[in-house]
Write an enzyme that holds these catalytic residues in place. Structure first.
Site, PDB file in Angstrom:
ATOM      1  N   GLU A  83      28.418 -55.570  20.557  1.00  0.00           N
ATOM      2  CA  GLU A  83      28.276 -55.598  22.018  1.00  0.00           C
ATOM      3  C   GLU A  83      27.550 -54.359  22.521  1.00  0.00           C
ATOM      4  OE1 GLU A  83      32.058 -56.138  23.958  1.00  0.00           O
ATOM      5  OE2 GLU A  83      31.202 -55.816  25.955  1.00  0.00           O
ATOM      6  N   LYS A 270      41.576 -55.316  26.235  1.00  0.00           N
ATOM      7  CA  LYS A 270      40.367 -55.681  25.493  1.00  0.00           C
ATOM      8  C   LYS A 270      39.372 -54.527  25.541  1.00  0.00           C
ATOM      9  CE  LYS A 270      36.202 -57.666  24.630  1.00  0.00           C
ATOM     10  NZ  LYS A 270      34.866 -57.053  24.836  1.00  0.00           N
ATOM     11  N   ASP A 286      42.116 -53.188   8.298  1.00  0.00           N
ATOM     12  CA  ASP A 286      42.472 -54.569   8.598  1.00  0.00           C
ATOM     13  C   ASP A 286      42.587 -54.666  10.117  1.00  0.00           C
ATOM     14  OD1 ASP A 286      43.733 -56.966   9.132  1.00  0.00           O
ATOM     15  OD2 ASP A 286      45.017 -56.873   7.351  1.00  0.00           O
ATOM     16  N   HIS A 383      25.778 -52.258  32.357  1.00  0.00           N
ATOM     17  CA  HIS A 383      25.778 -53.281  31.327  1.00  0.00           C
ATOM     18  C   HIS A 383      24.437 -53.988  31.239  1.00  0.00           C
ATOM     19  CE1 HIS A 383      29.020 -55.153  28.957  1.00  0.00           C
ATOM     20  NE2 HIS A 383      29.708 -54.145  29.451  1.00  0.00           N
TER      21      HIS A 383
HETATM   22  P1  NDP Z   1      46.945 -51.560  -1.381  1.00  0.00           P
HETATM   23  O1  NDP Z   1      47.671 -52.709  -1.911  1.00  0.00           O
HETATM   24  O2  NDP Z   1      45.575 -51.320  -1.825  1.00  0.00           O
HETATM   25  O3  NDP Z   1      47.902 -50.330  -1.671  1.00  0.00           O
HETATM   26  C1  NDP Z   1      47.511 -49.020  -1.488  1.00  0.00           C
HETATM   27  C2  NDP Z   1      47.666 -48.341  -2.808  1.00  0.00           C
HETATM   28  O4  NDP Z   1      46.985 -47.109  -2.780  1.00  0.00           O
HETATM   29  C3  NDP Z   1      49.098 -47.973  -3.125  1.00  0.00           C
HETATM   30  O5  NDP Z   1      49.758 -49.043  -3.705  1.00  0.00           O
HETATM   31  C4  NDP Z   1      48.941 -46.787  -4.054  1.00  0.00           C
HETATM   32  O6  NDP Z   1      48.908 -47.292  -5.372  1.00  0.00           O
HETATM   33  C5  NDP Z   1      47.575 -46.236  -3.749  1.00  0.00           C
HETATM   34  N1  NDP Z   1      47.598 -44.889  -3.182  1.00  0.00           N
HETATM   35  C6  NDP Z   1      46.841 -43.841  -3.626  1.00  0.00           C
HETATM   36  N2  NDP Z   1      47.076 -42.731  -2.916  1.00  0.00           N
HETATM   37  C7  NDP Z   1      47.985 -43.061  -1.974  1.00  0.00           C
HETATM   38  C8  NDP Z   1      48.623 -42.325  -0.919  1.00  0.00           C
HETATM   39  N3  NDP Z   1      48.363 -41.027  -0.704  1.00  0.00           N
HETATM   40  N4  NDP Z   1      49.492 -42.984  -0.127  1.00  0.00           N
HETATM   41  C9  NDP Z   1      49.764 -44.290  -0.317  1.00  0.00           C
HETATM   42  N5  NDP Z   1      49.199 -45.018  -1.305  1.00  0.00           N
HETATM   43  C10 NDP Z   1      48.321 -44.430  -2.128  1.00  0.00           C
HETATM   44  O7  NDP Z   1      46.908 -51.553   0.203  1.00  0.00           O
HETATM   45  P2  NDP Z   1      48.071 -51.652   1.225  1.00  0.00           P
HETATM   46  O8  NDP Z   1      49.426 -51.726   0.648  1.00  0.00           O
HETATM   47  O9  NDP Z   1      47.800 -50.582   2.209  1.00  0.00           O
HETATM   48  O10 NDP Z   1      47.780 -53.073   1.880  1.00  0.00           O
HETATM   49  C11 NDP Z   1      46.695 -53.230   2.741  1.00  0.00           C
HETATM   50  C12 NDP Z   1      46.027 -54.557   2.443  1.00  0.00           C
HETATM   51  O11 NDP Z   1      46.937 -55.622   2.630  1.00  0.00           O
HETATM   52  C13 NDP Z   1      44.885 -54.811   3.370  1.00  0.00           C
HETATM   53  O12 NDP Z   1      43.792 -55.260   2.615  1.00  0.00           O
HETATM   54  C14 NDP Z   1      45.416 -55.935   4.261  1.00  0.00           C
HETATM   55  O13 NDP Z   1      44.359 -56.708   4.749  1.00  0.00           O
HETATM   56  C15 NDP Z   1      46.317 -56.681   3.349  1.00  0.00           C
HETATM   57  N6  NDP Z   1      47.374 -57.521   3.876  1.00  0.00           N
HETATM   58  C16 NDP Z   1      47.747 -57.533   5.199  1.00  0.00           C
HETATM   59  C17 NDP Z   1      48.762 -58.325   5.661  1.00  0.00           C
HETATM   60  C18 NDP Z   1      49.177 -58.226   7.095  1.00  0.00           C
HETATM   61  O14 NDP Z   1      48.726 -57.357   7.809  1.00  0.00           O
HETATM   62  N7  NDP Z   1      50.076 -59.089   7.589  1.00  0.00           N
HETATM   63  C19 NDP Z   1      49.489 -59.218   4.742  1.00  0.00           C
HETATM   64  C20 NDP Z   1      49.060 -59.110   3.365  1.00  0.00           C
HETATM   65  C21 NDP Z   1      48.053 -58.296   2.958  1.00  0.00           C
HETATM   66  P3  NDP Z   1      49.520 -46.477  -6.594  1.00  0.00           P
HETATM   67  O15 NDP Z   1      50.860 -46.004  -6.137  1.00  0.00           O
HETATM   68  O16 NDP Z   1      49.591 -47.456  -7.686  1.00  0.00           O
HETATM   69  O17 NDP Z   1      48.551 -45.339  -6.830  1.00  0.00           O
END
Ligand code: NDP
Length: 429
Positions: A83, A270, A286, A383
């Site tokens: 936009e 919005k 997200d 705009h």
């Molecule tokens: P991930 O599943 O990618 O998890 C993040 C990972 O990053 C952790 O599991 C951890 O893995 C690693 N990590 C590394 N450094 C850090 C830190 N400092 N702090 C925290 N984690 C760290 O992502 P999210 O759990 O954030 O989930 C987000 C995703 O889920 C998005 O893609 C979203 O679109 C999707 N989603 C959204 C839903 C909703 O909003 N309703 C439903 C389902 C999915 P490790 O500990 O192994 O290093």
């Protein structure tokens, strides 16, 4: 640290000059800069593993929101949006606020809410007591599912039990919903929380004899709020031949309107999300989760209202915003997108909480820009000038003619596709 000089007159520079300034001013190397363009942006190979049935890539413009000062720091804000006028408006309002000291913002720790829905649990008080008695055990179980998170200083923090009246009316079983609060640190946390909830479910069934249905995070992440505020001396607001007081009054009237009327509040919010979504896209968030959280929060208390409010006090215009912001600096598909990497570099690699402060401040700036115009001269003037360029481009005007055609359309007060086509034909003829 100031980026004022790096970005002075930015809108008048060519693309090459802008990229040069960006490289020099913010230390983005050629590779990161290329990550911002369609050519070197998201790779098809990455896209194939990101979504199903992938057949291509889809681009949007990325521009820079300038002059945003938050907690004493200057930020160059990457904004992805289709936009026209959103980026100019945010930069304009940020400059106004910046001259008055900038935004003051804070963000809660990254506490997400996981939900577990329980049915057929018998007497509610018994089931609730069993779950709460097992609080320590349940937290330990949740953390055992993600030991890394606990090691980083995050993890499951608390268990709450809610009894909700049956939606069908009295006589049916009430709903028992377990909330588990999880500090997800630098992650948005959806996957983390969902893993924990699925892992806890069997133990909740054992404890209560009930049956678990849904196990998933809530997007109403109201334990993870960010707040920003600003204060502008009214005299600094004078514009359009109006006094600062008159402009401030228009802003306050807009705020009253949004507080009184959900029809207006939806549009007010919005405008806030114009900025927040643009930054969310640029930083690989997200954005549906952010949108869902913002609007659900706006309706807390049973009635939809504005996320920000404005008032006049002691010769100043004061603005405040509060909204949930479940943001990540790790996880999701952020690493796959070179543009997202460049955006983070541009912002100075903020933590998730610092990022939330930037988001909230940008939302408030975007809101101020909109209602400052709406409460005085209206937004169409500004705009239309920008919209005219889109109209000129859309009829196939060559880039070097777009400005001239747009200027003519605005001057005639006829920013329309048909008119643009006529003008273009005449120029070609
Ligand atoms: P991930 O599943 O990618 O998890 C993040 C990972 O990053 C952790 O599991 C951890 O893995 C690693 N990590 C590394 N450094 C850090 C830190 N400092 N702090 C925290 N984690 C760290 O992502 P999210 O759990 O954030 O989930 C987000 C995703 O889920 C998005 O893609 C979203 O679109 C999707 N989603 C959204 C839903 C909703 O909003 N309703 C439903 C389902 C999915 P490790 O500990 O192994 O290093």
């Amino acid at each position: 640290e100031s980026n004022q000089s790096v970005f002075s007159g930015f809108q008048h520079l060519s693309l090459e000059e802008r990229r040069e300034r960006l490289g020099e001013g913010l230390g983005l190397d050629a590779e990161l800069l290329d990550g911002l363009t369609g050519v070197q942006g998201l790779r098809m190979e990455s896209a194939l593993t990101m979504v199903e049935n992938a057949v291509g890539l889809f681009s949007l413009p990325l521009g820079l929101g300038l002059h945003l000062k938050v907690n004493g720091r200057d930020y160059t804000v990457p904004m992805v949006v289709e936009e026209p006028s959103v980026i100019a408006a945010a930069s304009f309002a940020a400059k106004l606020v910046g001259a008055a000291g900038g935004f003051v913002a804070e963000a809660d720790p990254s506490l997400m809410i996981g939900q577990i829905q329980l049915a057929r649990f018998g007497p509610p008080s018994f089931a609730m007591a069993r779950i709460l008695e097992a609080r320590t055990e349940l937290l330990a179980l949740a953390n055992s599912l993600h030991p890394q998170l606990e090691r980083r200083g995050g993890g499951a923090r608390d268990v709450e039990v809610r009894l909700l009246p049956p939606p069908e009316g009295p006589g049916m079983e009430p709903l028992l919903v377990v909330h588990v609060l999880v500090d997800t640190q630098e992650a948005m946390g959806a996957n983390l929380v969902n893993t924990m909830m699925e892992g806890l479910a069997p133990r909740i069934e054992q404890l209560t004899g009930g049956k678990v249905y849904l196990r998933i995070l809530s997007n109403l992440s109201d334990r993870r709020l960010a707040r920003a505020r600003c204060s502008i001396p009214e005299r600094a607001l004078a514009d359009f031949g109006l006094s600062g007081g008159e402009i401030a009054e228009g802003v306050v009237q807009a705020s009253r309107f949004a507080l009184a009327d959900p029809y207006r509040a939806a549009t007010h919010n919005k405008g806030i999300m114009n900025g927040i979504d643009a930054l969310a896209l640029a930083t690989g968030q997200d954005w549906r989760a952010i949108e869902a959280g913002a609007h659900a929060f706006a309706a807390r208390g049973g009635r939809y209202g504005p996320l920000s409010v404005w008032r006049r006090e002691g010769g100043h215009l004061l603005g405040e915003i509060q909204l949930p912001l479940a943001l990540g600096t790790v996880g999701g598909s952020m690493l796959a997108h070179p543009g997202v990497q460049a955006s983070f570099k541009m912002l100075g690699q903020p933590s998730a909480r610092e990022l939330a402060c930037i988001f909230a401040s940008l939302g408030l700036a975007q809101n101020l820009a909109a209602i400052r115009a709406l409460g005085s001269v209206g937004i169409q003037r500004g705009h239309m000038a920008l919209h005219a360029r889109t109209v000129a481009s859309s009829v196939g005007a060559p880039p070097e003619w777009v400005e001239a055609i747009a200027a003519l359309l605005v001057q005639e007060g006829e920013v329309k596709v048909d008119r643009a086509r006529q003008v273009l034909d005449r120029m070609r003829g």
